[in-house]
Design a protein around this motif. Structure first.
Motif, short mmCIF file in Angstrom:
data_model
loop_
_atom_site.label_atom_id
_atom_site.label_comp_id
_atom_site.label_asym_id
_atom_site.label_seq_id
_atom_site.Cartn_x
_atom_site.Cartn_y
_atom_site.Cartn_z
N SER A 1 0.86 -1.19 0.00
CA SER A 1 0.00 0.00 0.00
C SER A 1 0.89 1.23 0.00
O SER A 1 2.04 1.17 0.45
CB SER A 1 -0.87 0.00 1.26
OG SER A 1 -1.51 1.24 1.42
N ILE A 2 0.32 2.36 -0.43
CA ILE A 2 1.02 3.63 -0.23
C ILE A 2 1.28 3.81 1.28
O ILE A 2 2.25 4.46 1.68
CB ILE A 2 0.20 4.82 -0.82
CG1 ILE A 2 1.00 6.13 -0.80
CG2 ILE A 2 -1.13 5.00 -0.13
CD1 ILE A 2 2.20 6.18 -1.67
N ALA A 3 0.44 3.17 2.10
CA ALA A 3 0.62 3.21 3.56
C ALA A 3 1.85 2.42 4.01
O ALA A 3 2.24 2.49 5.17
CB ALA A 3 -0.63 2.67 4.25
N GLY A 4 2.45 1.68 3.10
CA GLY A 4 3.71 1.00 3.40
C GLY A 4 4.91 1.83 3.01
O GLY A 4 6.06 1.44 3.25
N VAL B 1 -1.18 2.20 12.97
CA VAL B 1 -0.93 0.74 12.97
C VAL B 1 -1.16 0.13 11.59
O VAL B 1 -0.45 -0.78 11.18
CB VAL B 1 -1.75 0.03 14.07
CG1 VAL B 1 -1.52 -1.48 14.02
CG2 VAL B 1 -1.37 0.57 15.44
N TYR B 2 -2.15 0.65 10.86
CA TYR B 2 -2.32 0.15 9.48
C TYR B 2 -1.05 0.43 8.68
O TYR B 2 -0.54 -0.45 7.97
CB TYR B 2 -3.54 0.81 8.81
CG TYR B 2 -3.69 0.37 7.37
CD1 TYR B 2 -4.02 -0.94 7.05
CD2 TYR B 2 -3.47 1.26 6.31
CE1 TYR B 2 -4.13 -1.36 5.74
CE2 TYR B 2 -3.58 0.85 4.99
CZ TYR B 2 -3.91 -0.46 4.71
OH TYR B 2 -4.00 -0.88 3.41
N CYS B 3 -0.53 1.67 8.81
CA CYS B 3 0.70 2.02 8.09
C CYS B 3 1.85 1.12 8.56
O CYS B 3 2.66 0.66 7.73
CB CYS B 3 1.05 3.49 8.31
SG CYS B 3 -0.17 4.62 7.60
N PRO C 1 -0.74 0.13 -3.86
CA PRO C 1 -1.77 1.03 -4.38
C PRO C 1 -2.08 2.18 -3.42
O PRO C 1 -1.96 2.04 -2.20
CB PRO C 1 -3.01 0.13 -4.50
CG PRO C 1 -2.56 -1.26 -4.19
CD PRO C 1 -1.32 -1.14 -3.38
N GLY C 2 -2.52 3.27 -4.00
CA GLY C 2 -3.15 4.35 -3.23
C GLY C 2 -4.63 4.03 -3.10
O GLY C 2 -5.00 2.87 -2.88
N LEU C 3 -5.48 5.04 -3.27
CA LEU C 3 -6.92 4.83 -3.05
C LEU C 3 -7.53 3.96 -4.14
O LEU C 3 -7.50 4.31 -5.32
CB LEU C 3 -7.64 6.18 -3.01
CG LEU C 3 -7.30 7.07 -1.81
CD1 LEU C 3 -7.96 8.44 -1.96
CD2 LEU C 3 -7.72 6.43 -0.50
N VAL C 4 -8.05 2.81 -3.73
CA VAL C 4 -8.72 1.89 -4.65
C VAL C 4 -10.15 1.74 -4.16
O VAL C 4 -10.37 1.49 -2.96
CB VAL C 4 -8.06 0.49 -4.66
CG1 VAL C 4 -8.66 -0.37 -5.77
CG2 VAL C 4 -6.55 0.59 -4.82
N ALA D 1 -5.48 11.68 -9.34
CA ALA D 1 -5.84 12.75 -8.41
C ALA D 1 -5.09 12.67 -7.08
O ALA D 1 -5.24 13.53 -6.22
CB ALA D 1 -7.34 12.72 -8.15
N GLN D 2 -4.31 11.60 -6.88
CA GLN D 2 -3.61 11.42 -5.61
C GLN D 2 -2.11 11.56 -5.83
O GLN D 2 -1.52 10.81 -6.62
CB GLN D 2 -3.94 10.04 -5.03
CG GLN D 2 -3.30 9.79 -3.67
CD GLN D 2 -3.72 8.48 -3.03
OE1 GLN D 2 -4.24 7.58 -3.70
NE2 GLN D 2 -3.48 8.35 -1.73
N ALA D 3 -1.48 12.52 -5.13
CA ALA D 3 -0.04 12.73 -5.31
C ALA D 3 0.78 12.03 -4.23
O ALA D 3 1.97 11.76 -4.41
CB ALA D 3 0.26 14.22 -5.32
#
Ligand code: 8X3
Length: 248
Positions: free
Chosen positions: A136-139, A148-150, A179-182, A238-240
């Protein structure tokens, strides 16, 4: 024909990947928690390729072992797509729920390891295989309330790199898609069915669809033997970054 084992195959990125792989003549072992949701997909795709199913919750080491060893007795897994995982809650560190933290660490991190280990053992013995970890982008970035998700997705990022290092002597490809927002059921799970909050995630912007990620997975799989696409961040236009989103 190659065989791919996909976790979390009953919806979202896992289901989209299963469908695209079936369209490209890749046999499937579809894994999920719910027979009710997975069976119709398996039946449909079995008109195109050979499809087996295995039902378990990746969070349970016992369930994973019980389900996966019989599968490995019957099949050789050429491609493992580690897709199962979820976000539970979005809250500051001092108010977050410990149950949510357990669910994310148990599923996104420990679950990924439970399922990977026996499959990797088979790949090492065969000196052949490809692992695609859905990160994820959160990774890659930490964002407010994502704590905690990150952390769980940063763990996937580290495990992905660790797998690639350790499996290098065996010619096994290891890749991550971040991925970013899916727009999947992801936000609905994160916000525990609160539709208003879930929908707000995608307000004013066009998120990725599960198929956008499946197409990257297929591209990875279709590369020649000497090419490993090791890490791909996929964002909606749309997501940078994790936090910079153009909502029009
Ligand atoms: C899903 C993307 O930005 O909600 O992992 O963390 S994000």
């Amino acid at each position: 024909m190659k065989t791919a084992l996909i976790t979390g195959a009953s919806s979202g990125i896992g289901e989209a990947t299963a469908r695209l792989f079936a369209d490209n003549n890749i046999n499937l072992i579809l894994c999920g928690r719910s027979k009710e949701r997975l069976e119709p997909i398996a039946t449909e795709l079995s008109r195109k390729v050979s499809v087996s199913t295995a039902y378990f919750d990746v969070r349970s080491k016992k369930e994973v072992e019980k389900a996966i060893f019989p599968v490995l007795d019957k099949h050789t897994v050429d491609i493992l797509v580690n897709n199962a995982g979820n976000a539970h809650g979005l809250a500051p560190i001092h108010t977050g729920s410990i149950e949510d933290w357990d669910a994310m660490i148990d599923g996104n991190v420990k679950g990924l390891l439970y399922i990977s280990k026996p499959i990797i053992k088979q790949m090492v013995d065969r000196k052949f295989g490809q692992i695609i970890n859905i990160g994820s982008i959160a990774g890659k970035e930490v964002y407010p309330n994502g704590n905690v998700y990150c952390a769980s997705k940063h763990a996937v990022d580290a495990i992905n790199n660790g797998m690639r290092l350790d499996l290098n002597p065996y010619g096994i490809k290891v890749s991550q898609i971040s991925p970013g927002l899916v727009n999947t059921g992801f936000s609905s799970v994160r916000f525990k069915g609160d539709k208003v909050k879930a929908d707000a995630t995608y307000n004013g912007m066009k998120p990725l669809q599960a198929k956008d990620i499946a197409e990257v997975a297929l591209f990875m799989v279709l590369r020649p033997a000497h090419v490993n696409i090791s890490d791909v961040i996929v964002l909606p236009t749309a997501q940078a970054s994790a936090t910079v989103i153009n909502r029009g």
